[in-house]
Design an enzyme around this catalytic site. Structure first.
Site, mmCIF file in Angstrom:
data_model
loop_
_atom_site.group_PDB
_atom_site.id
_atom_site.type_symbol
_atom_site.label_atom_id
_atom_site.label_comp_id
_atom_site.label_asym_id
_atom_site.label_seq_id
_atom_site.Cartn_x
_atom_site.Cartn_y
_atom_site.Cartn_z
ATOM 1 N N ASP A 53 2.166 -14.444 9.289
ATOM 2 C CA ASP A 53 2.317 -13.803 7.988
ATOM 3 C C ASP A 53 2.579 -14.811 6.879
ATOM 4 O OD1 ASP A 53 2.431 -11.372 6.448
ATOM 5 O OD2 ASP A 53 4.583 -11.690 6.273
ATOM 6 N N MET A 87 5.064 -6.136 2.196
ATOM 7 C CA MET A 87 4.356 -6.191 0.919
ATOM 8 C C MET A 87 3.687 -7.540 0.665
ATOM 9 S SD MET A 87 4.614 -3.227 -0.380
ATOM 10 C CE MET A 87 3.919 -3.641 -1.973
ATOM 11 N N ARG A 88 3.885 -8.511 1.579
ATOM 12 C CA ARG A 88 3.278 -9.818 1.337
ATOM 13 C C ARG A 88 1.756 -9.720 1.292
ATOM 14 N NH1 ARG A 88 5.994 -12.790 4.671
ATOM 15 N NH2 ARG A 88 7.319 -13.828 3.153
ATOM 16 N N ALA A 89 1.169 -8.827 2.082
ATOM 17 C CA ALA A 89 -0.282 -8.675 2.089
ATOM 18 C C ALA A 89 -0.795 -8.277 0.707
ATOM 19 C CB ALA A 89 -0.702 -7.645 3.124
#
Length: 716
Positions: A193, A274-276
């Site tokens: 990630d 929410m990093r995506a």
């Protein structure tokens, strides 16, 4: 100085080149993870992009590359007054797989810190990589504690070095690029990630493209300087385009409509966190800037999703990263139907109106390609990331196949092996197609007894650099973990003879003591799986495969190496040599056919040979043998030779004599049981567990240690 292979001379590799260029335009994208088979120029492309990065202004003499316009207030070489600095090329720093913690984060002189109160700090690779590129080749083989340090620095943009209350902090913002071969093991989800983008690379199957790759490589090897000179104009044009896109990036607008598209795509693929969304938004903005536009369009969102989501989508264990492009197009199509508002008018700009005459986001400006033989060139710009197809492994369709009419009901204690009748040879006639594995479950931890010194992991007790402190000793090499109490105790008796007159403690190097810590190690888990006819009933074999798959998942989580031996018919086979790729073992297991006789002795002897070789290769990694069988032993008996059961017993005693810790997973079921697996566990001096006891949440699971002949007091 070695001449770098030109980035614009790389043939094909469209997705990889695009991802690297987008990170060069916008370092905030968060780096690239390059997955691919060996020999696909992954490292060549990464080293080539570093040469295209713009120069950086640094404070003269600062070892931490501080920006003269905004120097780091906590820089160990500071404080620096804002002002003019000196320009230098952006660095590309390589992190070796075998690097130590001090080499990565830097070393603090504990002796001077204690005796003189001076923070004498030697910078590490994180300091060297600040405002540049940190490249980790074979990132999946990096030790866990180094990965943790890397994650912390990448997340916080700073590196902290602490030794017994003495700490140093410095900025560490870098473009993280990692390459890996999935056959050698996967990355854990936390590290996956952290990489902004991911691309899959594979060697081209096009004959013409392969010929061109070889032609250019031979030309480069023969005359690196001359080859680079022929591509100098293309490299300069690409460098100028990166600079122009960087300058345009702050003016690119990410409207609400584009944000809603990104949110719809990320929600549609059920990505965690929410990093995506954030990375996809930054990537879409970089794509628009690369195309010379100030607005983000649907094609930018689509291209960004193909790069930022494959490694973040929710998937089953052992599934390879990938993204269903048809599903992506369907999500975007539904969004268009629900929100038909057209994209903002792009204005007067059109095709060819980018900063260098580019035609849009698919034109990476990779440079003209050298033609064959006559020096002519052809344009092969990277267009979109290569499609990554998720692993469609799984046995559901196989489980639905029609049973063979000759299949027998599974009655442990009375079931006979197919092909074991008169004249039975256990050959192809007794073989059955592979069946799918049952749903995996959480297993109880199986440990190797004693205290090891192997690679860091999460299975057995071991001396390690991290963990709870159990004692102190004199340093072996560079001191990294100070045991403060023991150091003070060693220095205290000598204070008067050393002439101490003030409050400070006079410490000499001989007084220093390092902490002895106990943590966990990873082991070599060697599976020996019975695939004979007695195991061939469809539901039974599915349950057994599910149990082994569960153990493989446990091995992945505990950072073990794994190997797989199967035995059936007339002999045993090393289906998978010991490797860090637990995924590869899962694939071999899924395809495993069954049928024939049960050469148990051959399987055990094969395991002994594999362990002997691995002991020479990696003597610090302790093995754990997991035998999955019902304990039967049937094979063609040699004239005058011992019976199959007796031969299996001899092989088991040889393994026990080698001190190999073992577990026998008893696959017998039904009302009538022969207890052969328990007898085998006794010969191995190991532990017997049933399939039910293997479950961590089983009511009948017993807390047992794996017994080892070298430590009989721990026998359960």
């Amino acid at each position: 100085m070695t001449t770098t292979y030109p980035f614009s001379a790389i043939v094909g590799m469209d997705g990889l080149r695009l991802a690297l260029l987008l990170n060069a335009v916008s370092p905030a994208v968060g780096g690239v993870l390059v997955r691919g088979e060996k020999g696909t120029a992954k490292s060549t492309a990464v080293r080539a992009i570093a040469a295209l990065l713009p120069e950086v202004d640094v404070v003269a003499g600062c070892r931490f590359s501080c920006d003269p316009a905004a120097p780091d207030p906590s820089c160990p070489d500071g404080p620096h007054e804002p002002g003019t600095g000196e320009a230098r090329p952006a660095r590309m720093v390589e992190l070796p797989v075998g690097a130590s913690e001090d080499r990565l984060v830097g070393a603090l002189d504990i002796e001077r810190a204690l005796s003189d109160g001076v923070k004498a700090f030697e910078p590490g690779l994180l300091a060297d990589a600040h405002r540049g590129v940190l490249y980790v080749d074979e990132v999946n083989l990096l030790h866990d504690h180094l990965i943790d340090l890397l994650l912390d620095a990448a997340a916080m943009g700073a590196s902290y070095v602490e030794r017994e209350g003495v700490s140093v902090r410095h900025a560490a913002r870098f473009l993280l690029v990692g390459t890996m071969n999935p056959e050698e093991g996967e990355l854990r989800p936390q590290l996956l990630d952290r990489f902004g983008l991911t691309v899959e690379v594979a060697a081209s199957r096009d004959t013409g493209e392969r010929v061109e790759v070889v032609r250019r490589r031979l030309a480069y090897d023969e005359d690196p300087e001359g080859f680079a000179a022929r591509w100098a104009a293309d490299e300069e044009a690409l460098r100028e385009r990166i600079a122009a896109a960087r300058a345009l990036l702050p003016r690119v607008g990410l409207g609400d409509r584009a944000l809603r598209q990104i949110a719809a795509v990320c929600a549609g693929f059920e990505v965690d966190g929410m990093r995506a969304d954030i990375v996809t938004a930054r990537t879409a903005t970089a794509l628009a800037a690369w195309a010379g536009r100030t607005d983000v369009r649907t094609e930018d969102v689509r291209g960004a999703a193909l790069l930022s989501l494959p490694h973040r989508r929710r998937r089953a264990p052992f599934d390879a990263p990938g993204l269903d492009e048809d599903k992506l197009d369907e999500i975007l199509r539904r969004f268009e139907e629900d929100d038909p508002e057209p994209d903002p008018d792009p204005g007067p700009e059109g095709p060819g109106d980018g900063p260098d005459g580019s035609d849009g986001p698919d034109d990476t400006g990779g440079g003209p390609q050298e033609g064959a033989g006559d020096g002519g060139r052809e344009q092969t710009p990277p267009t979109a990331p290569e499609r990554s197809v998720p692993d469609q492994r799984g046995g559901e369709h196989e489980a639905a196949e029609r049973e063979d009419g000759s299949a027998r009901a599974d009655r442990d204690g009375g079931a006979a092996d197919p092909g074991e009748g008169d004249g039975g040879t256990g050959g192809a006639g007794g073989e059955r197609a592979a069946v799918g594995a049952a749903e995996p479950f959480r297993t109880r931890r199986l440990d190797v007894p004693g205290l090891g010194e192997g690679a860091a992991g999460r299975r057995s007790r071991a001396r390690s650099a991290h963990g709870r402190t159990t004692g102190a000793r004199r340093p072996r090499g560079t001191l990294s973990a100070l045991h403060l109490t023991a150091t003070v105790r060693a220095a205290a008796p000598h204070q008067r003879t050393r002439g101490r007159s003030g409050p400070g403690l006079l410490v000499r190097r001989d007084d220093l003591r390092e902490a002895v810590r106990e943590g966990r190690e990873g082991n070599l888990v060697l599976f020996v799986v019975d695939a004979s006819g007695s195991m061939a009933a469809r539901k039974r074999m599915s349950a057994i495969k599910g149990a082994v798959l569960s153990l493989l998942l446990d091995a992945y989580q505990r950072r073990d190496k794994v190997g797989l031996i199967t035995f059936r018919g007339a002999d045993a086979e090393l289906a998978l040599p010991p490797t860090s790729s637990v995924d590869a073992a899962a694939v071999r297991l899924e395809r495993l056919p069954t049928g024939g006789r049960t050469p148990l002795a051959a399987g055990l002897l094969k395991a002994r040979e594999v362990l002997r070789v691995e002991r020479l290769r990696d003597p610090a990694r302790r093995p754990l043998l997991v035998v999955v069988t019902d304990g039967r032993a049937t094979e063609a008996r040699r004239s005058g030779g011992p019976a199959p059961v007796e031969r299996a017993g001899r092989a088991a005693r040889m393994l026990a004599g080698d001190g190999v810790a073992s577990v026998v997973v008893d696959c017998e079921s039904g009302p009538v049981r022969l207890g052969l697996a328990g007898a085998l566990a006794g010969e191995l001096r190991g532990t017997r567990v049933t399939l039910d006891e293997l479950r961590a949440d089983s009511v009948t699971a017993l807390v047992r240690d794996v017994r080892n002949v070298s430590n009989p007091r721990r026998a359960a």
